[in-house]
Scaffold this motif. Structure first.
Motif, short mmCIF file in Angstrom:
data_model
loop_
_atom_site.label_atom_id
_atom_site.label_comp_id
_atom_site.label_asym_id
_atom_site.label_seq_id
_atom_site.Cartn_x
_atom_site.Cartn_y
_atom_site.Cartn_z
N SER A 208 27.16 8.90 -3.48
CA SER A 208 25.89 9.63 -3.38
C SER A 208 24.97 9.25 -4.54
CB SER A 208 26.11 11.14 -3.31
OG SER A 208 26.17 11.69 -4.58
N ARG A 209 25.55 8.96 -5.72
CA ARG A 209 24.73 8.52 -6.85
C ARG A 209 24.12 7.15 -6.56
NH1 ARG A 209 28.10 8.21 -11.60
NH2 ARG A 209 29.42 9.84 -10.81
N ALA B 11 18.96 5.53 -8.88
CA ALA B 11 18.11 5.77 -10.05
C ALA B 11 18.83 5.35 -11.33
CB ALA B 11 17.73 7.23 -10.11
N ASN B 12 18.26 4.41 -12.04
CA ASN B 12 18.76 3.98 -13.36
C ASN B 12 20.28 3.94 -13.46
OD1 ASN B 12 16.18 3.75 -14.29
ND2 ASN B 12 16.12 5.90 -14.95
N LEU B 13 20.88 3.30 -12.50
CA LEU B 13 22.34 3.34 -12.47
C LEU B 13 22.98 2.25 -13.31
CD1 LEU B 13 23.05 4.21 -8.79
CD2 LEU B 13 23.75 5.50 -10.77
N LEU B 14 22.25 1.17 -13.50
CA LEU B 14 22.87 0.03 -14.17
C LEU B 14 22.47 -0.07 -15.63
CD1 LEU B 14 22.60 -2.82 -11.54
CD2 LEU B 14 24.45 -1.22 -11.92
N GLN B 15 23.47 -0.40 -16.44
CA GLN B 15 23.16 -0.70 -17.84
C GLN B 15 23.48 -2.18 -18.02
OE1 GLN B 15 25.48 2.31 -19.77
NE2 GLN B 15 23.90 3.83 -19.38
N ASP C 31 25.90 -5.09 -15.18
CA ASP C 31 26.48 -3.91 -15.82
C ASP C 31 27.99 -4.17 -15.87
OD1 ASP C 31 27.75 -1.47 -16.28
OD2 ASP C 31 26.09 -0.34 -15.42
N PRO C 32 28.56 -4.45 -17.05
CA PRO C 32 29.96 -4.85 -17.09
C PRO C 32 30.91 -3.83 -16.47
CG PRO C 32 29.07 -4.51 -19.31
CD PRO C 32 27.93 -4.39 -18.36
N ASN C 33 30.66 -2.55 -16.73
CA ASN C 33 31.58 -1.53 -16.20
C ASN C 33 31.58 -1.53 -14.67
OD1 ASN C 33 32.34 -0.64 -18.72
ND2 ASN C 33 30.60 0.77 -18.85
N ILE D 134 27.75 -1.62 -5.25
CA ILE D 134 27.63 -2.21 -6.59
C ILE D 134 27.00 -3.60 -6.48
CG2 ILE D 134 28.92 -3.05 -8.61
CD1 ILE D 134 30.93 -0.79 -8.17
N CYS D 135 27.42 -4.36 -5.47
CA CYS D 135 26.84 -5.70 -5.26
C CYS D 135 25.35 -5.59 -4.99
CB CYS D 135 27.50 -6.39 -4.06
SG CYS D 135 29.10 -7.04 -4.45
N SER D 136 24.96 -4.68 -4.09
CA SER D 136 23.53 -4.64 -3.75
C SER D 136 22.70 -4.09 -4.91
CB SER D 136 23.28 -3.89 -2.44
OG SER D 136 23.48 -2.54 -2.63
#
Ligand code: ADP
Length: 344
Positions: free
Chosen positions: A179-180, A185-189, A229-231, A313-315
């Protein structure tokens, strides 16, 4: 509901169109009426003048004035205009009504798909929640009713309940994560990372599991650096490798390799497992999808959410994930990620 909303939307379109048509028609009718009246007046004066010019004055004075106007023709013309406007409006409303129905269908289609998907998601999620909850409830109730329950039995029940609780916790975490992702929204570092370290970390996460099945993981990768985003990429690789371990028989090998093009890096994860049937391949990235082989093979720990999270995560990284597989021979997952990200 969809059909009702579609009809409602069509009705609204038609109402707006009818109001516009009515306003136009009234304006046109009034303008034409004024013109007809003016034309009739001018024509009457002309005839009157021509008539009176030809007669001597004493004759004119002897007879009462003659009315040269023809109100029947005027009102007939007006009636014809009304009929014409009504017919044109009818045709416009009919054509636009069908067009509105068609267009409202197109407008509502993505909303319908979203609602359908949400419904499916809700029913799948509640179905997955129900099974462990029901088994915990039954086990606890039976234990409570048993007056001679031994300590060892109660411990066994608690252990089983803990397994179910762990499953529920995995499920709720996966649902939360999905759902996140959907909010995006600003999910990747993002930062620059070596793909080698990402692979090493993911393989390390699965060391114990692969060892327990006597599965060898071989990995080869260059010194390529990507923006990611490595994690999240470690989580993505871990999920795909975890599946490779889960769906492979003991004493097999999993190979991880990479290749680099001008803009992308590919991660290939190949196993010698059971493979995925062609009929399942298009759906394995859908939420809650599990192949029949996976369900029946006793691999009960999955919910069919791993690959949909991997796809998200890929998209998020503007990449893709795909699979080639042959039943009985194994599968190769291809994860393609861009070397550089537009965002930072
Ligand atoms: P699950 O929790 O069931 O593993 P996933 O979303 O990770 O859910 O995978 C979806 C389905 O794809 C699995 O149920 C399985 O049928 C199939 N699958 C995924 N990876 C593999 C693999 N390496 N080999 C065979 N089947 C796989």
């Amino acid at each position: 509901m969809f059909h009702k909303t579609r009809l409602k939307l069509t009705a609204w379109y038609l109402l707006i169109l009818a109001i516009i048509c009515l306003a136009f028609s009234i304006t046109i009718y009034r303008f034409l009426s004024i013109e007809i009246d003016r034309f009739a007046r001018v024509q009457r004066t002309r005839i009157e003048r021509r008539f009176t010019d030809q007669l001597p004055d004493d004759v004119i004075k002897r007879f009462p004035p003659i009315d040269f106007s023809d109100p029947d023709i005027v009102s007939e013309s007006k009636a014809r205009i009304i009929f014409f406007l009504l017919s044109v409006n009818g045709v416009i409303l009919l054509v636009c009504g069908s067009l509105s129905y068609f267009l409202s269908g197109i407008t509502l289609k993505p909303i319908k798909q979203m609602v359908d998907e949400q419904d499916r998601f809700l029913s799948d999620a509640s179905h997955e929640l129900r099974t462990p909850l029901a088994s915990m409830k039954t086990a606890t109730e039976v234990a409570l009713r048993d007056k001679n329950l031994k300590f060892s039995d109660s411990k066994k029940i608690l252990k089983e309940n803990l397994t179910d609780i762990n499953r529920l916790s995995i499920l709720s975490n996966s649902l939360l994560e999905l759902s996140r992702f959907q909010k995006k929204a600003n999910l990747l570092q993002t930062k620059s990372v070596k793909i080698k370290s990402l692979i090493l970390e993911a393989v390390n996460n699965l060391k114990v599991l692969s060892k327990s099945k006597n599965i060898k993981i071989i990995h080869k990768s260059g010194n390529t650096v990507i923006d990611a985003d490595p994690n999240k990429v470690i989580e993505l690789l871990t999920m795909v490798i975890d599946n490779a371990v889960k769906y492979s028989p003991p004493k097999t090998t999993i190979k991880i390799s990479t290749s680099k093009s001008r803009q992308f890096v590919h991660f290939y994860i190949s196993d010698q497992g059971q493979g995925i049937a062609p009929k399942d391949q298009p759906f394995i990235f859908d939420r809650f999808y599990r192949s029949d082989i996976a369900r029946s093979s006793g691999s009960s720990e999955g919910f069919g959410l791993g690959l949909s999270i991997a796809k998200e995560i890929c998209s998020l990284h503007n990449g893709t994930i795909s699979v080639t597989s042959e039943v009985g021979h194994g599968s190769t997952f291809d994860i393609k990620l861009p070397l550089k990200q537009k965002f930072s």
